[in-house]
Enzyme design. Structure first.
Site, PDB file in Angstrom:
ATOM      1  N   SER A  92       3.435   5.487  -0.837  1.00  8.53           N
ATOM      2  CA  SER A  92       2.918   5.235  -2.178  1.00  8.53           C
ATOM      3  C   SER A  92       4.020   5.030  -3.220  1.00  8.53           C
ATOM      4  O   SER A  92       3.929   5.508  -4.352  1.00  8.53           O
ATOM      5  CB  SER A  92       1.963   6.357  -2.608  1.00  8.53           C
ATOM      6  OG  SER A  92       0.817   6.379  -1.753  1.00  8.53           O
ATOM      7  N   HIS A 105       6.819   3.780  13.097  1.00 10.12           N
ATOM      8  CA  HIS A 105       5.969   4.002  11.921  1.00 10.12           C
ATOM      9  C   HIS A 105       4.788   4.888  12.331  1.00 10.12           C
ATOM     10  O   HIS A 105       4.269   4.765  13.451  1.00 10.12           O
ATOM     11  CB  HIS A 105       5.472   2.653  11.383  1.00 10.12           C
ATOM     12  CG  HIS A 105       4.798   2.780  10.049  1.00 10.12           C
ATOM     13  ND1 HIS A 105       3.496   3.229   9.931  1.00 10.12           N
ATOM     14  CD2 HIS A 105       5.236   2.555   8.789  1.00 10.12           C
ATOM     15  CE1 HIS A 105       3.176   3.263   8.641  1.00 10.12           C
ATOM     16  NE2 HIS A 105       4.217   2.854   7.932  1.00 10.12           N
ATOM     17  N   ASN A 153       6.991  -3.498   3.792  1.00 16.06           N
ATOM     18  CA  ASN A 153       6.267  -3.528   5.067  1.00 16.06           C
ATOM     19  C   ASN A 153       4.883  -4.120   4.797  1.00 16.06           C
ATOM     20  O   ASN A 153       4.016  -3.453   4.243  1.00 16.06           O
ATOM     21  CB  ASN A 153       6.165  -2.083   5.595  1.00 16.06           C
ATOM     22  CG  ASN A 153       5.333  -1.975   6.856  1.00 16.06           C
ATOM     23  OD1 ASN A 153       4.994  -2.985   7.480  1.00 16.06           O
ATOM     24  ND2 ASN A 153       4.995  -0.754   7.234  1.00 16.06           N
ATOM     25  N   GLU A 194       8.768   9.191   5.789  1.00 15.73           N
ATOM     26  CA  GLU A 194       7.456   8.805   5.274  1.00 15.73           C
ATOM     27  C   GLU A 194       6.455   9.916   5.564  1.00 15.73           C
ATOM     28  O   GLU A 194       5.883   9.974   6.673  1.00 15.73           O
ATOM     29  CB  GLU A 194       6.982   7.521   5.945  1.00 15.73           C
ATOM     30  CG  GLU A 194       7.880   6.334   5.664  1.00 15.73           C
ATOM     31  CD  GLU A 194       7.083   5.038   5.715  1.00 15.73           C
ATOM     32  OE1 GLU A 194       6.958   4.400   4.659  1.00 15.73           O
ATOM     33  OE2 GLU A 194       6.564   4.691   6.780  1.00 15.73           O
ATOM     34  N   LYS A 198       2.639  -4.843   6.863  1.00 15.00           N
ATOM     35  CA  LYS A 198       1.631  -4.365   7.825  1.00 15.00           C
ATOM     36  C   LYS A 198       0.802  -5.564   8.322  1.00 15.00           C
ATOM     37  O   LYS A 198       1.347  -6.656   8.475  1.00 15.00           O
ATOM     38  CB  LYS A 198       0.778  -3.257   7.213  1.00 15.00           C
ATOM     39  CG  LYS A 198       1.655  -2.133   6.647  1.00 15.00           C
ATOM     40  CD  LYS A 198       0.878  -0.896   6.281  1.00 15.00           C
ATOM     41  CE  LYS A 198       1.838   0.152   5.701  1.00 15.00           C
ATOM     42  NZ  LYS A 198       1.184   1.427   5.398  1.00 15.00           N
ATOM     43  N   GLY A 217      -0.221   5.125   1.736  1.00 14.86           N
ATOM     44  CA  GLY A 217      -1.446   4.430   1.356  1.00 14.86           C
ATOM     45  C   GLY A 217      -2.454   5.294   0.620  1.00 14.86           C
ATOM     46  O   GLY A 217      -3.613   4.924   0.481  1.00 14.86           O
ATOM     47  N   GLU A 226       1.767   4.751  11.684  1.00 17.62           N
ATOM     48  CA  GLU A 226       0.569   4.013  12.122  1.00 17.62           C
ATOM     49  C   GLU A 226       0.703   3.576  13.578  1.00 17.62           C
ATOM     50  O   GLU A 226      -0.286   3.497  14.306  1.00 17.62           O
ATOM     51  CB  GLU A 226       0.331   2.804  11.190  1.00 17.62           C
ATOM     52  CG  GLU A 226      -0.202   3.261   9.835  1.00 17.62           C
ATOM     53  CD  GLU A 226       0.088   2.320   8.678  1.00 17.62           C
ATOM     54  OE1 GLU A 226       0.486   1.164   8.906  1.00 17.62           O
ATOM     55  OE2 GLU A 226      -0.070   2.764   7.515  1.00 17.62           O
TER      56      GLU A 226
HETATM   57  P1  PGA Z   1       2.378   2.584   1.200  1.00 15.00           P
HETATM   58  O1  PGA Z   1       2.894   2.403   2.716  1.00 15.00           O
HETATM   59  O2  PGA Z   1       3.526   2.187   0.302  1.00 15.00           O
HETATM   60  O3  PGA Z   1       1.201   1.665   1.078  1.00 15.00           O
HETATM   61  O4  PGA Z   1       2.025   4.014   1.027  1.00 15.00           O
HETATM   62  C1  PGA Z   1       4.192   2.780   3.092  1.00 15.00           C
HETATM   63  C2  PGA Z   1       4.400   2.552   4.567  1.00 15.00           C
HETATM   64  O5  PGA Z   1       3.490   2.801   5.351  1.00 15.00           O
HETATM   65  O6  PGA Z   1       5.491   2.112   4.992  1.00 15.00           O
END
Ligand code: PGA
Length: 268
Positions: A219, A101, A15, A173, A17, A179, A103
C-alpha cells in the site's frame, strides 16, 4: 549520508501483477516517461505480465526505466507448461526478476525451497533478483514477524555466494499491508528492515552486503512514500496498485527524500 550508511540509489519498482493489456501498458509507459522527464537519480523498474514484456520494453526505448519479470521457473527450458524461464526473461529485455511474492506463495504453492531454486536460477542467468519476504497478520500478532522474515530470507538465499550479493534486492512486504490500504508504519517497516540488514550482514559480511537494497512494499502511495523513504533503512519501494497509473507512480518515483523527516511515532 543518512545515519552511518551512505544513501543508495533508490529502487522504485512497479509490480503490475495480472493487469494491463499491451495497449494499456504502452500508454502508461509513454505517459510515465513524459512525467519522469530528466533523470531523478532514482532507479525506476516496471514488472509487467509476461505476454507484454517485449511490447513494454519497446515502448520504454531509451527512457531510464528498467524492465523485469514477476516470476520465473528454475529450469532454463523443458516440459513445464505455462512457465517462463530466466533466459527467456533475459531475451525479452529483463534485467530484474521478482521472486517469492506472497501472492505466489499463497495462491500457487511456492515454498522456501522453490523460491530458493528460483533465486539461484535467476542469478545464474545474469538477472538481478528481488526476493520478497513478509509476515501475515497472524504471525505479526503472535510476535513471529522477525522469525518469519528471517526464515524467508535465509532459506531464500541458501547457497547464494557473497560474490552474487550485488545482484540481490530484498522486498519487505507485510502481507497484511498488500492491497489493503493499510501501510506499515515507518517504525514497523524500519524495525523489520533493520533486522533484515543485520541478517544480511551475517550472511554476506560487509562490504558484500552493502549493495543489497531493502525495499518496502504494501500500500505505498504518493501520500506516504516521502515518509517511508525518509527512513534510512528503506532503500526503495515495491508498488502494486499505485503503479497502474502514470501520475501516481511518477510521483512515487520522484519522492522527496530531502524534505521529509521521519517523526517518532508518526505512521504513514
Ligand atoms: P500494493 O501491492 O502496493 O497494491 O499493496 C504491493 C505488492 O504486492 O507488491
Amino acid at each position: 549520508m543518512t545515519g552511518n550508511r551512505p544513501v543508495k540509489t533508490a529502487l522504485i519498482a512497479g509490480n503490475w501483477k495480472m493487469n494491463l493489456t499491451a495497449e494499456e501498458g504502452i500508454a502508461l509507459v509513454q505517459d510515465l516517461a513524459g512525467r519522469l522527464g530528466s533523470p531523478s537519480g532514482n532507479e525506476v523498474l516496471l514488472l509487467p505480465p509476461f505476454p507484454i514484456l517485449a511490447a513494454i520494453g519497446a515502448a520504454i526505448g531509451d527512457a531510464a526505466i528498467e524492465l523485469g519479470g514477476q516470476n520465473l521457473h528454475w529450469e532454463a527450458s523443458g516440459p513445464y507448461t505455462g512457465e517462463v524461464s530466466g533466459p527467456m526473461l533475459r531475451a525479452a529485455g529483463c534485467r530484474y526478476v521478482l521472486v517469492g511474492h506472497s501472492e505466489r506463495r499463497s495462491h500457487f504453492g511456492e515454498t522456501d525451497r522453490t523460491v530458493n531454486r528460483k533465486v539461484r536460477a535467476a542469478l545464474e542467468c545474469g538477472l538481478r533478483v528481488i526476493l520478497a519476504v513478509g509476515e501475515n497478520e497472524e504471525e505479526r500478532a503472535a510476535g513471529r514477524t522477525r522469525s518469519t522474515v528471517r526464515s524467508h530470507l535465509l532459506k531464500g538465499l541458501e547457497g547464494v555466494a557473497a560474490g552474487e550479493a550485488a545482484r540481490i534486492e530484498i522486498a519487505y512486504e507485510p502481507i497484511w499491508a498488500i492491497g489493503t490500504g493499510t501501510t506499515a508504519t515507518v517504525e514497523q517497516a524500519g524495525e523489520v528492515h533493520g533486522w533484515l540488514r543485520d541478517d544480511l550482514r551475517r550472511l554476506f559480511p560487509p562490504p558484500a552486503d552493502d549493495p543489497i537494497r531493502i525495499l518496502y512494499g504494501g500500500s505505498v502511495t504518493p501520500e506516504n512514500v516521502d515518509t517511508l523513504m525518509a527512513r534510512p533503512e528503506i532503500d526503495g519501494v515495491l508498488v502494486g496498485g499505485a503503479s497502474l497509473q502514470a501520475e501516481s507512480f511518477a510521483r512515487i518515483a520522484r519522492f522527496q527524500r530531502e524534505t521529509t523527516i521521519a517523526l517518532p511515532g508518526k505512521s504513514c
